[in-house]
Design a protein around this motif. Structure first.
Motif, PDB file in Angstrom:
ATOM      1  N   GLY A 118      52.158  69.212  34.246  1.00 34.37           N
ATOM      2  CA  GLY A 118      52.857  69.486  33.004  1.00 34.37           C
ATOM      3  C   GLY A 118      52.832  68.299  32.060  1.00 34.37           C
ATOM      4  O   GLY A 118      53.093  68.439  30.869  1.00 34.37           O
ATOM      5  N   VAL A 119      52.559  67.105  32.587  1.00 32.07           N
ATOM      6  CA  VAL A 119      52.390  65.929  31.726  1.00 32.07           C
ATOM      7  C   VAL A 119      50.970  65.401  31.926  1.00 32.07           C
ATOM      8  O   VAL A 119      50.112  65.614  31.097  1.00 32.07           O
ATOM      9  CB  VAL A 119      53.454  64.850  32.022  1.00 32.07           C
ATOM     10  N   ILE A 157      49.710  73.097  37.368  1.00 34.77           N
ATOM     11  CA  ILE A 157      48.722  73.255  36.300  1.00 34.77           C
ATOM     12  C   ILE A 157      47.724  72.113  36.399  1.00 34.77           C
ATOM     13  O   ILE A 157      48.100  70.966  36.656  1.00 34.77           O
ATOM     14  CB  ILE A 157      49.388  73.302  34.907  1.00 34.77           C
ATOM     15  N   THR A 158      46.452  72.457  36.234  1.00 41.23           N
ATOM     16  CA  THR A 158      45.400  71.451  36.341  1.00 41.23           C
ATOM     17  C   THR A 158      44.157  71.935  35.614  1.00 41.23           C
ATOM     18  O   THR A 158      44.027  73.116  35.276  1.00 41.23           O
ATOM     19  CB  THR A 158      45.061  71.161  37.820  1.00 41.23           C
ATOM     20  N   LYS A 159      43.227  71.021  35.387  1.00 42.28           N
ATOM     21  CA  LYS A 159      41.903  71.385  34.901  1.00 42.28           C
ATOM     22  C   LYS A 159      40.836  70.829  35.846  1.00 42.28           C
ATOM     23  O   LYS A 159      39.691  70.639  35.461  1.00 42.28           O
ATOM     24  CB  LYS A 159      41.681  70.887  33.472  1.00 42.28           C
ATOM     25  N   SER A 160      41.240  70.582  37.090  1.00 43.29           N
ATOM     26  CA  SER A 160      40.344  69.996  38.072  1.00 43.29           C
ATOM     27  C   SER A 160      40.020  70.985  39.187  1.00 43.29           C
ATOM     28  O   SER A 160      40.891  71.711  39.663  1.00 43.29           O
ATOM     29  CB  SER A 160      40.977  68.743  38.689  1.00 43.29           C
ATOM     30  N   GLN A 211      62.131  72.195  35.783  1.00 43.84           N
ATOM     31  CA  GLN A 211      61.981  71.111  36.746  1.00 43.84           C
ATOM     32  C   GLN A 211      60.499  70.809  36.916  1.00 43.84           C
ATOM     33  O   GLN A 211      59.686  71.729  37.016  1.00 43.84           O
ATOM     34  CB  GLN A 211      62.560  71.486  38.118  1.00 43.84           C
ATOM     35  N   SER A 212      60.144  69.533  36.967  1.00 44.77           N
ATOM     36  CA  SER A 212      58.740  69.181  37.144  1.00 44.77           C
ATOM     37  C   SER A 212      58.609  67.866  37.888  1.00 44.77           C
ATOM     38  O   SER A 212      59.558  67.063  37.949  1.00 44.77           O
ATOM     39  CB  SER A 212      58.030  69.080  35.789  1.00 44.77           C
ATOM     40  N   ILE A 213      57.440  67.652  38.465  1.00 42.63           N
ATOM     41  CA  ILE A 213      57.097  66.399  39.128  1.00 42.63           C
ATOM     42  C   ILE A 213      55.731  65.961  38.622  1.00 42.63           C
ATOM     43  O   ILE A 213      54.782  66.753  38.601  1.00 42.63           O
ATOM     44  CB  ILE A 213      57.047  66.546  40.662  1.00 42.63           C
ATOM     45  N   TYR A 247      43.293  64.904  23.127  1.00 43.25           N
ATOM     46  CA  TYR A 247      44.444  65.573  22.540  1.00 43.25           C
ATOM     47  C   TYR A 247      45.711  65.441  23.378  1.00 43.25           C
ATOM     48  O   TYR A 247      46.763  65.945  23.000  1.00 43.25           O
ATOM     49  CB  TYR A 247      44.131  67.069  22.390  1.00 43.25           C
ATOM     50  N   CYS A 248      45.652  64.778  24.535  1.00 46.77           N
ATOM     51  CA  CYS A 248      46.745  64.819  25.507  1.00 46.77           C
ATOM     52  C   CYS A 248      48.070  64.356  24.922  1.00 46.77           C
ATOM     53  O   CYS A 248      48.201  63.221  24.438  1.00 46.77           O
ATOM     54  CB  CYS A 248      46.392  63.963  26.728  1.00 46.77           C
ATOM     55  N   TYR A 249      49.074  65.227  24.996  1.00 52.89           N
ATOM     56  CA  TYR A 249      50.377  64.890  24.419  1.00 52.89           C
ATOM     57  C   TYR A 249      51.147  63.877  25.253  1.00 52.89           C
ATOM     58  O   TYR A 249      52.219  63.411  24.848  1.00 52.89           O
ATOM     59  CB  TYR A 249      51.227  66.160  24.217  1.00 52.89           C
TER      60      TYR A 249
END
Length: 357
Positions: free
Chosen positions: A129-130, A161-164, A65-67, A79-81
């Motif tokens: 996740g996206v 998950i983040t890179k910020s 499950q994700s939002i 590279y972002c999928y």
């Protein structure tokens, strides 16, 4: 001196998406002045989503499950999928993905409504996740914080998950959730070298800012996983051990990785980027990518798309596993508590006589 209108952006072109009838190509007609074209602006469009929780059955990822409160991402990671998703709305996975963003304005309301359904069964929800839930526009819209507030009221387990570094703004909520076993975080660290990080992820937080985010989260009791993703052959693969060591020192307790993926339009965008920024090694990079993808640019098969296969992929896997053992990052995946979920008390409601509060 001409200014580069693509300065601070990841993609170099804005090629048409795969569903468009006509193909667009950039062409210099000589009419750009000495100062060059104006830098590209970021355009944000609010939209009303119909649903907010996405589900998946992929065996490659740890959540079902994700939002994702935002579509498109200003970080501009080449590279972002998620880039190919912009083609579904008639936009380019290139520059459009970084400059034409969409915000799900009713995300918080939809989540409250979803949790209120008698049939809803709590399972960990991954925020992100996206695209990145803490990309720059979150400062203005605050959708991610609103979602976390709902999670806390309902005592719902949440991962993110983040890179910020903006994630530490919400340390108050995350710490309270983590104290109940209801929250964990993953921070993406792709390089410790500022030049490489800025080139691959032009508007994301600098490496030392991400390390600081790990430290702040860990000190607040929030379990943190470091994600070395993606590992790009001949670009950042030499940094695996150094990244894991720094993140372990900062307080990360687990680690994961993904090797470079090049589905759909990302392949051409990435190759353009390579020729622009790393022309001296572009041939070697792609040769190693194909070595891990059975001779192709990409293999979408489950079980292979995240890690690759072949001698080079095995070398990366072995190095990563050894480094995790050395730095104490080889702990099993943390499971969050699903048993505390309950309808929050409304103003005027009488507390449950058996409640601990």
């Amino acid at each position: 001196m001409k200014t580069d209108p693509l300065h601070g952006r990841g993609a170099r072109t804005n090629a048409s998406g795969r569903y468009e009838r006509f193909v667009r190509e950039a062409f210099d007609d000589g009419w750009v002045g000495e100062d060059g074209a104006k830098p590209l602006e970021t355009i944000v469009t609010p939209e009303l989503a119909k649903t907010i929780i996405s589900t998946n059955q992929s065996p490659d990822i740890s959540f079902d499950q994700s939002i994702n409160p935002y579509r498109g991402c200003e970080h501009g990671c080449i590279y972002c999928y998620a880039r190919p998703n912009h083609a579904y709305v008639g936009l380019s996975p290139g520059i459009d993905f970084e400059t034409k963003l969409f915000v799900k304005a009713n995300a918080v309301e939809l989540l409250e409504r979803e949790f209120s359904k008698p049939s809803y069964k709590p399972k960990t929800i991954m925020l992100g996740g996206v695209t990145d839930i803490y990309q720059p526009i979150e400062r203005d819209y605050g959708i991610t914080r609103g979602l976390l507030e709902v999670m806390e009221r309902w005592r719902h387990p949440v991962a993110l998950i983040t890179k910020s570094q903006l994630v530490i703004r919400d340390i108050d909520i995350l710490a309270r959730l983590a104290e109940r076993g209801l929250a964990k975080a993953a921070i993406s660290v792709t390089s410790l070298e500022r030049r490489i990080a800025r080139t691959m992820e032009p508007r994301a937080a600098a490496p030392h800012r991400r390390i600081e985010a790990i430290r702040v989260l860990a000190e607040a009791g929030v379990p943190v996983t470091v994600m070395v993703a993606p590992i790009v052959p001949a670009i950042n693969d030499s940094e695996i051990e150094a990244i894991l060591e720094e993140c372990a020192k900062a307080g990360a307790s687990a680690a994961g990785y993904v090797v470079l993926r090049l589905p759909l339009e990302i392949k051409d965008l990435f190759c353009e980027w390579l020729q622009t920024h790393f022309p001296d090694r572009s041939t070697r990079v792609m040769a190693l990518v194909r070595q891990m993808r059975n001779g192709r640019d990409y293999d979408p098969e489950w079980g292979k798309r995240q890690k690759g296969e072949g001698p080079y992929a095995k070398l990366i896997a072995d190095r990563f596993a050894a480094a995790c053992r050395r730095f104490g990052l080889d702990k099993p995946r943390l499971a969050l508590d699903h048993t505390q979920f309950r309808r929050p008390l409304e103003p005027g409601d009488q507390n449950d006589l058996f409640s601990s509060e």
